[in-house]
Design a protein around this motif. Structure first.
Motif, PDB file in Angstrom:
ATOM      1  N   GLN A  21      -9.715   9.740  30.973  1.00 50.57           N
ATOM      2  CA  GLN A  21      -9.551  11.184  31.194  1.00 50.57           C
ATOM      3  C   GLN A  21     -10.923  11.867  31.192  1.00 50.57           C
ATOM      4  O   GLN A  21     -11.201  12.718  32.034  1.00 50.57           O
ATOM      5  N   ASN A  22     -11.792  11.463  30.277  1.00 51.39           N
ATOM      6  CA  ASN A  22     -13.134  12.030  30.183  1.00 51.39           C
ATOM      7  C   ASN A  22     -13.952  11.694  31.438  1.00 51.39           C
ATOM      8  O   ASN A  22     -14.638  12.542  31.986  1.00 51.39           O
ATOM      9  N   GLU A  25     -12.673  13.791  34.318  1.00 48.42           N
ATOM     10  CA  GLU A  25     -13.107  15.185  34.168  1.00 48.42           C
ATOM     11  C   GLU A  25     -14.580  15.356  34.557  1.00 48.42           C
ATOM     12  O   GLU A  25     -14.942  16.319  35.236  1.00 48.42           O
ATOM     13  N   LYS A  28     -14.854  15.181  38.336  1.00 44.72           N
ATOM     14  CA  LYS A  28     -14.363  16.415  38.939  1.00 44.72           C
ATOM     15  C   LYS A  28     -15.424  17.513  38.835  1.00 44.72           C
ATOM     16  O   LYS A  28     -15.687  18.227  39.812  1.00 44.72           O
ATOM     17  N   ASN A  29     -16.052  17.666  37.682  1.00 42.37           N
ATOM     18  CA  ASN A  29     -17.112  18.659  37.499  1.00 42.37           C
ATOM     19  C   ASN A  29     -18.302  18.377  38.412  1.00 42.37           C
ATOM     20  O   ASN A  29     -18.902  19.291  38.967  1.00 42.37           O
TER      21      ASN A  29
END
Length: 197
Positions: A21-22, A25, A28-29
């Motif tokens: 998940q990290n 994320e 995505k950033n």
């Protein structure tokens, strides 16, 4: 035969620590950063009077430096001075366009790149080292000037002699600054420099 691979529990404990998940994320950033922002945050078109003063100033600065170069028969002009003119005449309020940055940045970049050139030659990795070290030294000495990165490349690509440090790096920079000081202050709305040192 003895196995040199770690025990199985090493892999399972490592994979459980990896937070997908990290990672997702962060990816995505990263992709959002690449997209950029809206166009409204770009530089606005300056007033036509500002454009006129920028045009006249850069014309006079480069023409005067070229004229002195021809009459004194010494190379006072180099390509990065075109970019310097953009700063000192186009955006004279910029911290990167102040005399300390122009003269100091060009001098530091020339000194660093000449040293690297004479120690290591002009190999591709030495060119990268010259530009990177010039940037770092300009930041350390608070003389950051973007066209000075090109000064480092000019030194490496032309295999310049030590004379380059004075002519054109130092003398050419001083001539351009003097032109900028005289010309920019003729306009009522311009003040140059904001600071000297």
């Amino acid at each position: 035969m003895k196995s040199y691979l770690p025990k199985r529990r090493f892999y399972s404990s490592y994979l459980t620590r990896l937070n997908y998940q990290n990672v997702r994320e962060k990816w995505k950033n990263y992709c959002l950063k690449i997209r950029g922002t809206r166009r409204s945050s770009c530089l606005d078109r300056p007033h036509h009077i500002h454009i006129f003063w920028s045009w006249c100033g850069s014309f006079i600065g480069i023409a005067a430096t070229a004229y002195l170069s021809v009459t004194t028969n010494s190379p006072l002009l180099m390509a990065p001075f075109g970019a310097t003119s953009v700063l000192i005449f186009g955006i004279p309020d910029s911290p990167l366009a102040q005399p300390r940055n122009v003269i100091g940045g060009n001098f530091v970049a020339a000194l660093v790149s000449l040293t690297i050139l004479h120690l290591f030659g002009s190999e591709p990795w030495a060119m990268g080292m010259a530009v990177a070290t010039a940037i770092g030294m300009m930041q350390l000495t608070a003389t950051l000037h973007p066209p000075s990165g090109a000064v480092a490349l000019v030194v490496m690509m032309t295999k310049a002699p030590w004379q380059f440090l004075l002519t054109p790096a130092l003398e050419g920079s001083i001539i351009l600054i003097l032109c900028a000081v005289v010309f920019n202050n003729l306009a009522r709305e311009r003040t140059y420099p904001k600071y000297w040192f």
